[in-house]
Design an enzyme around this catalytic site. Structure first.
Site, mmCIF file in Angstrom:
data_model
loop_
_atom_site.group_PDB
_atom_site.id
_atom_site.type_symbol
_atom_site.label_atom_id
_atom_site.label_comp_id
_atom_site.label_asym_id
_atom_site.label_seq_id
_atom_site.Cartn_x
_atom_site.Cartn_y
_atom_site.Cartn_z
ATOM 1 N N TYR A 163 -53.640 -57.267 21.355
ATOM 2 C CA TYR A 163 -54.512 -58.399 21.052
ATOM 3 C C TYR A 163 -55.517 -58.533 22.179
ATOM 4 O O TYR A 163 -55.135 -58.563 23.360
ATOM 5 C CB TYR A 163 -53.701 -59.689 20.912
ATOM 6 C CG TYR A 163 -54.524 -60.918 20.571
ATOM 7 C CD1 TYR A 163 -54.722 -61.924 21.510
ATOM 8 C CD2 TYR A 163 -55.116 -61.074 19.316
ATOM 9 C CE1 TYR A 163 -55.466 -63.057 21.207
ATOM 10 C CE2 TYR A 163 -55.862 -62.200 19.008
ATOM 11 C CZ TYR A 163 -56.035 -63.190 19.955
ATOM 12 O OH TYR A 163 -56.793 -64.310 19.654
ATOM 13 N N ASP A 256 -57.505 -54.199 29.274
ATOM 14 C CA ASP A 256 -57.474 -55.638 29.040
ATOM 15 C C ASP A 256 -56.320 -56.204 29.863
ATOM 16 O O ASP A 256 -55.165 -56.155 29.448
ATOM 17 C CB ASP A 256 -57.285 -55.933 27.551
ATOM 18 C CG ASP A 256 -57.263 -57.430 27.297
ATOM 19 O OD1 ASP A 256 -57.414 -57.836 26.118
ATOM 20 O OD2 ASP A 256 -57.071 -58.206 28.262
ATOM 21 N N LYS A 284 -56.713 -65.842 32.012
ATOM 22 C CA LYS A 284 -55.465 -66.571 32.267
ATOM 23 C C LYS A 284 -55.288 -66.979 33.724
ATOM 24 O O LYS A 284 -55.849 -67.975 34.159
ATOM 25 C CB LYS A 284 -54.290 -65.770 31.714
ATOM 26 C CG LYS A 284 -54.361 -65.647 30.163
ATOM 27 C CD LYS A 284 -53.120 -65.044 29.576
ATOM 28 C CE LYS A 284 -53.299 -64.696 28.110
ATOM 29 N NZ LYS A 284 -53.159 -65.825 27.204
#
Ligand code: KE4
Length: 442
Positions: A163, A256, A284
């Site tokens: 994702y 990522d 994050k």
């Protein structure tokens, strides 16, 4: 709007100590569903896959989170990764509070953004320059745009179950909330966009070779430790293989590291595995719980980004002073001792869960700061394996753990996020709850 009932729910209000009156969780869910799709602002919060309404949280402190009815849980979601220092860390809160007092946003350059960029460059081995965004989705889609501009190619290769946010071209066979809710990647995605995304299988070298050799690929994007199909580390040498295969075929390698960055090691997975990508996506922890993300890489690549170069990318709140303050406060605390402690805590959790796996259809998978308990009687090395898990057993486990004061990610396709606010006592409570819960699951 005429006819739309805005009346408050009929359920009795609850009085929560120190927090005044509120609707019950059920009452809140009913109210929320009238004005928010599924009652939430992000599907992973919905908890439908574990057979219950979304939990409405009220406050957090350290490794614990308290819902609007006053129930407190040991939190292994940690806002899906940013809270490596735990909830309401005093240092982070004070930094954000001080920044807020000076103004919440200027839409102009600030010294703090430069300081945070310098901190990232000092940590991530392949990164010499970054551009900040407000979400991982924006950072990933911007990195793909830059790779297409640099290579003059269109096709992107991603892995099934990975994702990278919800940008159109990256939703093909995505993990996280899409896998959780079994949402197809089709609606709203054009045929043209779908045609430019090729999906390979994680840990499958032949699948990667076929994708790279069969298309003019601009970028292969990968979570260097997959965490959105559950935690599935790369097999031995797999990242080195990705690095060599992309270099040989002229594709850019994009890591990522929105989850792994600053978590699995100070310099992310690229430090942990010693493999340097062409571009890196971060998020994050970079924002310490406030909206901040970034993409970065060598100056030669990043100088193509406007206004230095011709690849346009922008954002009203990119590098927002409050998010930057939280990011600086967070990264500043992540020293070698912090990573050693995170490793100790992860190892304690793993050891205890490992004892519970014996004799049960369970697989334990982990990386520093990340753990997944797969409800499967076979090892999980890719998304196809993960998708064969017993999702009903996992759901029963999550409900049992909630009853015992432990809040787990409500999806088999996510990670338990270890924080420095967890400790031996909260881990041991979690393990005892897991032992009791598993007795009732199988
Ligand atoms: P955001 O756009 O949600 O900030 O970041 C997207 C993203 C990109 N890359 C990776 C590896 C990610 O894990 C994410 C987002 N992670 C999910 C949880 N696995 C966010 C939770 C949510 O969707 O609400």
């Amino acid at each position: 709007m005429a006819g739309l009932s805005r009346s408050a729910p009929t359920a009795p209000k609850l009085t929560v100590p120190g927090r005044g009156a509120t609707d019950s969780q059920a009452g809140l869910a009913g109210r929320a569903r009238r004005v928010l799709p599924g009652g939430v602002n992000s599907p992973v919060r919905a908890m439908g896959r574990v057979g219950r309404d979304p939990l409405f949280m009220d406050r957090g402190s350290g490794c614990r989170i308290t819902d609007r009815e006053g129930h407190t849980y040991i939190d292994w979601v940690g806002s899906w990764g940013p809270l490596i220092l735990g909830h309401a860390d005093p240092g982070v809160v004070e930094s954000v509070r001080a920044a807020a007092g000076l103004g919440t946003s200027f839409g102009a350059a600030t010294e703090a953004e430069v300081e945070l960029a310098e901190m990232v460059v000092a940590r991530m081995p392949s990164v010499e320059m970054i551009r900040m965004t407000s979400s991982g989705t924006e950072a990933a889609m911007s990195a793909v745009r830059l790779a297409r501009a640099i290579t003059g190619r269109d096709v992107v290769v991603k892995f099934a179950g990975a994702y990278h946010g919800h940008a159109d071209g990256l939703l093909a066979e995505a993990g996280s909330g899409m896998a959780t809710h079994g949402v197809p990647s089709g609606p709203g995605i054009t045929a043209a966009q779908s045609a430019e995304t090729v999906v390979a299988d994680w840990n499958d070298r032949e699948s990667v070779a076929a994708a790279l050799e069969g298309h003019r690929v601009a970028a292969l994007i990968a979570e260097p430790v997959a965490a959105n199909m559950g935690v599935v580390p790369p097999g031995p040498g797999f990242l080195d293989f990705l690095r060599q295969a992309t270099r040989e075929t002229g594709a850019m390698l994009v890591f990522d590291e929105v989850i792994t960055g600053f978590r699995v090691a100070r310099g992310g997975a690229q430090e942990l595995y010693g493999v340097e990508p062409d571009l890196t996506v971060m998020g994050k922890i970079l924002g310490g719980g406030l909206p901040a993300a970034a993409f970065g890489g060598p100056v030669a690549h990043m100088e193509r980004v406007a206004p230095a170069g011709d690849v346009y990318q922008a954002g009203t709140l990119s590098g927002n002073p409050l998010a930057v303050a939280a990011g600086i406060a967070t990264l500043g605390r992540l020293d070698p001792a912090a990573y050693a402690r995170l490793g100790e805590l992860t190892d304690r959790l793993k050891a205890g869960l490992g004892d519970l796996v014996e004799g049960r259809p369970l697989q334990l998978s982990s990386a520093p700061g990340l753990v997944t308990l797969f409800f499967s009687d076979h090892p999980v090395s890719n998304f196809r394996d993960a998708a064969r898990c017993d999702l009903e057993a996992h759901a029963r486990f999550c409900r049992q753990m909630l009853d015992r004061g432990v809040y787990l990610p409500p999806s088999q396709f996510e990670a338990w996020f270890v924080s420095l606010a967890h400790d031996e006592a909260s881990i041991d409570h979690t393990l005892e709850a897991a032992s009791d819960s598993l007795e009732r699951v199988f």
